[in-house]
Structure formats: C-alpha cells, structure tokens
Enzyme design. Structure first.
Site, mmCIF file in Angstrom:
data_model
loop_
_atom_site.group_PDB
_atom_site.id
_atom_site.type_symbol
_atom_site.label_atom_id
_atom_site.label_comp_id
_atom_site.label_asym_id
_atom_site.label_seq_id
_atom_site.Cartn_x
_atom_site.Cartn_y
_atom_site.Cartn_z
ATOM 1 N N GLY A 10 0.864 -1.182 0.000
ATOM 2 C CA GLY A 10 0.000 0.000 0.000
ATOM 3 C C GLY A 10 0.895 1.224 0.000
ATOM 4 O O GLY A 10 1.614 1.482 0.979
ATOM 5 N N ALA A 11 0.900 1.940 -1.121
ATOM 6 C CA ALA A 11 1.768 3.124 -1.238
ATOM 7 C C ALA A 11 0.958 4.404 -1.109
ATOM 8 O O ALA A 11 1.257 5.415 -1.727
ATOM 9 C CB ALA A 11 2.523 3.097 -2.570
ATOM 10 N N VAL A 14 -0.336 6.412 4.472
ATOM 11 C CA VAL A 14 0.381 5.768 5.581
ATOM 12 C C VAL A 14 1.573 4.969 5.049
ATOM 13 O O VAL A 14 2.678 5.028 5.592
ATOM 14 C CB VAL A 14 -0.556 4.833 6.393
ATOM 15 N N GLY A 15 1.356 4.231 3.959
ATOM 16 C CA GLY A 15 2.416 3.362 3.429
ATOM 17 C C GLY A 15 3.630 4.153 2.955
ATOM 18 O O GLY A 15 4.774 3.829 3.302
ATOM 19 N N ARG A 83 -12.290 4.533 6.229
ATOM 20 C CA ARG A 83 -13.760 4.655 6.299
ATOM 21 C C ARG A 83 -14.188 5.994 5.741
ATOM 22 O O ARG A 83 -13.669 7.035 6.144
ATOM 23 C CB ARG A 83 -14.199 4.502 7.745
ATOM 24 N N ASN A 96 -12.242 -4.274 3.113
ATOM 25 C CA ASN A 96 -10.821 -4.433 3.409
ATOM 26 C C ASN A 96 -10.421 -5.898 3.594
ATOM 27 O O ASN A 96 -9.269 -6.263 3.322
ATOM 28 C CB ASN A 96 -10.413 -3.574 4.606
ATOM 29 N N VAL A 119 -1.872 -2.486 9.533
ATOM 30 C CA VAL A 119 -2.335 -1.127 9.842
ATOM 31 C C VAL A 119 -3.770 -0.916 9.338
ATOM 32 O O VAL A 119 -4.521 -0.100 9.862
ATOM 33 C CB VAL A 119 -1.409 -0.057 9.206
ATOM 34 N N THR A 120 -4.157 -1.671 8.321
ATOM 35 C CA THR A 120 -5.468 -1.492 7.692
ATOM 36 C C THR A 120 -6.598 -1.663 8.706
ATOM 37 O O THR A 120 -6.568 -2.574 9.535
ATOM 38 C CB THR A 120 -5.626 -2.533 6.549
ATOM 39 N N HIS A 176 -8.873 -0.116 18.724
ATOM 40 C CA HIS A 176 -8.564 1.193 18.167
ATOM 41 C C HIS A 176 -9.856 2.004 18.058
ATOM 42 O O HIS A 176 -10.838 1.512 17.545
ATOM 43 C CB HIS A 176 -7.949 0.985 16.783
HETATM 44 P P1 A3D Z 1 -4.709 5.465 1.175
HETATM 45 O O1 A3D Z 1 -3.905 6.708 1.112
HETATM 46 O O2 A3D Z 1 -5.987 5.375 0.436
HETATM 47 O O3 A3D Z 1 -3.764 4.253 0.716
HETATM 48 C C1 A3D Z 1 -4.213 2.942 0.544
HETATM 49 C C2 A3D Z 1 -3.428 2.355 -0.618
HETATM 50 O O4 A3D Z 1 -3.689 0.955 -0.699
HETATM 51 C C3 A3D Z 1 -3.809 2.953 -1.993
HETATM 52 O O5 A3D Z 1 -2.675 3.513 -2.621
HETATM 53 C C4 A3D Z 1 -4.347 1.752 -2.768
HETATM 54 O O6 A3D Z 1 -4.056 1.789 -4.141
HETATM 55 C C5 A3D Z 1 -3.610 0.607 -2.073
HETATM 56 N N1 A3D Z 1 -4.197 -0.716 -2.294
HETATM 57 C C6 A3D Z 1 -5.505 -1.058 -2.340
HETATM 58 N N2 A3D Z 1 -5.621 -2.381 -2.583
HETATM 59 C C7 A3D Z 1 -4.353 -2.876 -2.666
HETATM 60 C C8 A3D Z 1 -3.811 -4.170 -2.896
HETATM 61 N N3 A3D Z 1 -4.597 -5.222 -3.060
HETATM 62 N N4 A3D Z 1 -2.466 -4.301 -2.933
HETATM 63 C C9 A3D Z 1 -1.650 -3.236 -2.778
HETATM 64 N N5 A3D Z 1 -2.121 -1.985 -2.556
HETATM 65 C C10 A3D Z 1 -3.442 -1.820 -2.516
HETATM 66 O O7 A3D Z 1 -5.059 5.112 2.710
HETATM 67 P P2 A3D Z 1 -4.157 5.400 4.001
HETATM 68 O O8 A3D Z 1 -2.739 5.084 3.685
HETATM 69 O O9 A3D Z 1 -4.520 6.712 4.575
HETATM 70 O O10 A3D Z 1 -4.741 4.294 4.998
HETATM 71 C C11 A3D Z 1 -4.553 2.919 4.718
HETATM 72 C C12 A3D Z 1 -5.301 2.042 5.715
HETATM 73 O O11 A3D Z 1 -4.728 2.215 7.015
HETATM 74 C C13 A3D Z 1 -6.793 2.377 5.876
HETATM 75 O O12 A3D Z 1 -7.524 1.182 6.069
HETATM 76 C C14 A3D Z 1 -6.828 3.221 7.133
HETATM 77 O O13 A3D Z 1 -8.088 3.198 7.767
HETATM 78 C C15 A3D Z 1 -5.776 2.514 7.949
HETATM 79 N N6 A3D Z 1 -5.210 3.298 9.055
HETATM 80 C C16 A3D Z 1 -5.134 2.708 10.271
HETATM 81 C C17 A3D Z 1 -4.598 3.392 11.340
HETATM 82 C C18 A3D Z 1 -4.501 2.729 12.677
HETATM 83 O O14 A3D Z 1 -4.050 3.332 13.623
HETATM 84 C C19 A3D Z 1 -4.940 1.349 12.832
HETATM 85 C C20 A3D Z 1 -4.136 4.699 11.172
HETATM 86 C C21 A3D Z 1 -4.207 5.283 9.905
HETATM 87 C C22 A3D Z 1 -4.742 4.557 8.835
#
Ligand code: A3D
Length: 316
Positions: A10-11, A14-15, A83, A96, A119-120, A176
């Site tokens: 996931g780039a 967060v990634g 969400r 997810n 983290v998801t 969480h």
């Molecule tokens: P976002 O910036 O949308 O990044 C998610 C990335 O995942 C996108 O670039 C997608 O293209 C990629 N992706 C989707 N499906 C796949 C796959 N099958 N293989 C590889 N990559 C894929 O989201 P984000 O980075 O802000 O957040 C990512 C997740 O982390 C979400 O579910 C958030 O709710 C979660 N999160 C959790 C916390 C906790 O403290 C637990 C904190 C912040 C975010």
C-alpha cells in the site's frame, strides 16, 4: 553491514510515509508495493532522489509485483480503504477483508519468514484475518494502533501541562477508536503519576480527545485520514523488531488466555524483539479497565465471526 529488507504494501498516505521514515532513519532497504500502476514506483523514485540530500544509505524500490517482497524481514500492510462518510463499519470490514486476506496469502508465499505489522482498518479484525490467511504463528503477526493512541494521549497531556511530549509516558490498550482503554496508572509526567497533576475530569476529557483523535484529523483534512503519526507508530514497532530491543509497546495481538481473554485480537502491552512478540505483558488492571478491555474484545469477536474465521483457523 547490509540493511534488513522491509516491504510496505500500500503506497498511499500511511504506506509511503512509513517507507520514507524507514529510509530516512536508515533502518531498512524498502520495497513499496501498490496495485495502482506507477504509484509505488513513482514514490520510490522520488524518495531515491532525496537520498543524496538526506544521506541515507538504504534503497527504496517500488513495484506492483508481490514477488518483490521476497526475503523481507518485515512486511507492513497498509493497503485498503479508510472509512468514508456514510460507510458502515461492516462495509469497511467486508471491503478491506477482500484486500487484506489475499495479501496475507501472498506474504506466506513470497516472504514466509517475515514478521507482519497490520495497519489497515478495522485493525483488530484485520490482524485476526492476516493471522488466519498467512497461517503464521501468533508471535509473528501484530497490529499497530496502541502506539498511535498512546502517542496521541501523550501529545495532548504534554500540551495541557506545557511539558515536552517525550516526558510523558502512557499506555493505551483495547480496540482502536471508541473502545480504547487508557490505563490511568500507567501515565507519568517526568516520572510522576499524571493523577497528581491533572484532575480526574480533565484526564477524562483528554481520554475522550484521544478516542476522537482520528476523527479530529479527518474533520480538518476533509479528505483522507491521519498518516504522519500512524507511520511513526509503525516505525517505533519496526525499530523494536528489527533491532531486537525487547521494548514493551502496546500492540494488537492474538490472545490465548492473557487478560482472561482468548481467541481474539486486542491491544495489549507486548515485549517485541527479532522473533516478533516475545511476551504479552499482563498489567494489573482496575476492575473497570478490565471490563472495558473485555467489552472491546467482544466487539472484535463479532467482526471475526462475521468473516467466519474460527479460532482454530485463526491460529492456522
Ligand atoms: P490510502 O492513502 O488510500 O492508501 C491505501 C493504498 O492501498 C492505496 O494507494 C491503494 O491503491 C492501495 N491498495 C488497495 N488495494 C491494494 C492491494 N490489493 N495491494 C496493494 N495496494 C493496494 O489510505 P491510508 O494510507 O490513509 O490508509 C490505509 C489504511 O490504514 C486504511 O484502512 C486506514 O483506515 C488505515 N489506518 C489505520 C490506522 C490505525 O491506527 C490502525 C491509522 C491510519 C490509517
């Protein structure tokens, strides 16, 4: 000395921030994977061009190929949706699970020796799913949320008292979000109990702000959700795992009787090292903290049940 390989799946926000911090701190060679063509490659190339300025020695590579994670010491799963307004908890969980389940299987196939940090969201259920679908031992799969919730609480207390955030220690357990369990007795400011410096009602307000910590950021951003502090939380866990520090951090772990709970993933303090979770640390909780932890576990169990993950399957 060669650096360990860490893959971030996931780039997105967060990634990519996690990959950047890992590289910047010289902790790892990093592989960034995303399904969107060019996204991980582009961000990795951008980071690589910062290396001469920042002086880090590791590499950052981007790919759409899960095979690129081969040989990873650690894989961080950040792929998935956050969400969105109007989306129910159940809808997020179902969407997810479709993303995280296959990724867990790919990790087992391509990086069978790796540790995994999930983290998801919804975090606790995604950890159980990753455990089930990777077939890994429970010591090797954990979730990041407690470090973030604890950091938010520490930041708010530091702001209230006008001290450095590093002088505040706190441990937040449970699930969480709404069902987090702050352990009041674990909170210290410059080594002294916070309860001597902040009234019970003020402390409760700070707990509530921490519960709403993610929502407060979302409301300001209007698009997307928090990522700087979450990425820092992942990196704090990664340091303990990669450097074998035996640090005790709050992580989401599969329980088998600890805290009187079993067959569920929930945030608890755990000692981390090169093999993953070395030990779950059992704090002496008050009856209301224990009750809150049990309530949080109950909600996670519902989510696990909805994915038909039987406890046996969850332990592989
Ligand atoms: P976002 O910036 O949308 O990044 C998610 C990335 O995942 C996108 O670039 C997608 O293209 C990629 N992706 C989707 N499906 C796949 C796959 N099958 N293989 C590889 N990559 C894929 O989201 P984000 O980075 O802000 O957040 C990512 C997740 O982390 C979400 O579910 C958030 O709710 C979660 N999160 C959790 C916390 C906790 O403290 C637990 C904190 C912040 C975010």
């Amino acid at each position: 000395m060669s650096l360990p390989l860490v893959t971030v799946v996931g780039a997105g926000q967060v990634g990519a921030t996690t990959a950047h911090l890992l590289a910047l701190k010289g902790l790892a060679d990093v592989v960034l994977i995303d399904i969107v063509e060019g996204l991980a490659e582009g961000k990795a190339l951008d980071m690589t061009q910062a290396a001469p300025i920042e002086g880090w020695r590791g590499s950052v590579r981007g790919s759409t190929d899960y095979g690129a994670m081969a040989g990873s010491r650690l894989v961080v799963i950040t792929a998935g949706l956050a969400r969105k307004p109007g989306m129910s908890r159940e809808e997020l969980l179902a969407a997810n699970a479709q993303i995280v389940g296959p990724i867990a299987e790919r990790i087992a196939a391509s990086a069978s020796e790796a540790l995994i940090i999930v983290v998801t969201n919804p975090l606790d259920v995604m950890v159980a799913l990753t455990l089930a679908r990777s077939g890994f031992d429970r010591r090797r799969v954990m979730g990041m949320a407690g470090v973030l919730d604890s950091a938010r609480l520490r930041a708010f207390i530091a702001e209230r008292l006008g001290v450095a955030p590093s002088e505040v220690e706190a441990m937040v357990l449970g699930s969480h979000g709404d069902l987090m369990v702050p352990v009041a007795r674990s909170i210290t400011v410059k080594g002294n109990p916070v309860t001597a410096q902040v009234s019970a009602s003020d402390l409760e307000q700070l707990f509530q702000r921490t519960r709403d910590g993610g929502a407060e950021v979302v409301k300001l951003l209007k698009q997307g959700s928090a990522f700087y502090a979450p990425a820092s939380g992942v990196v704090e866990m990664a340091v303990a795992l990669l450097k074998d520090t035996h640090a005790t951090l709050p992580v989401c772990a599969w329980l088998e009787g600890e805290y009187g709970l079993r067959d569920v993933c929930i945030g608890v303090p755990a000692q981390l090292g090169a093999k993953g979770i070395e030990r779950i640390v059992e704090l002496d909780l008050t009856p209301s903290e224990r009750q809150a932890l049990t309530a949080a576990a109950g909600q996670v169990r519902e989510g696990i049940k909805s994915l038909s993950l039987t406890p046996k399957a969850a332990m592989g």
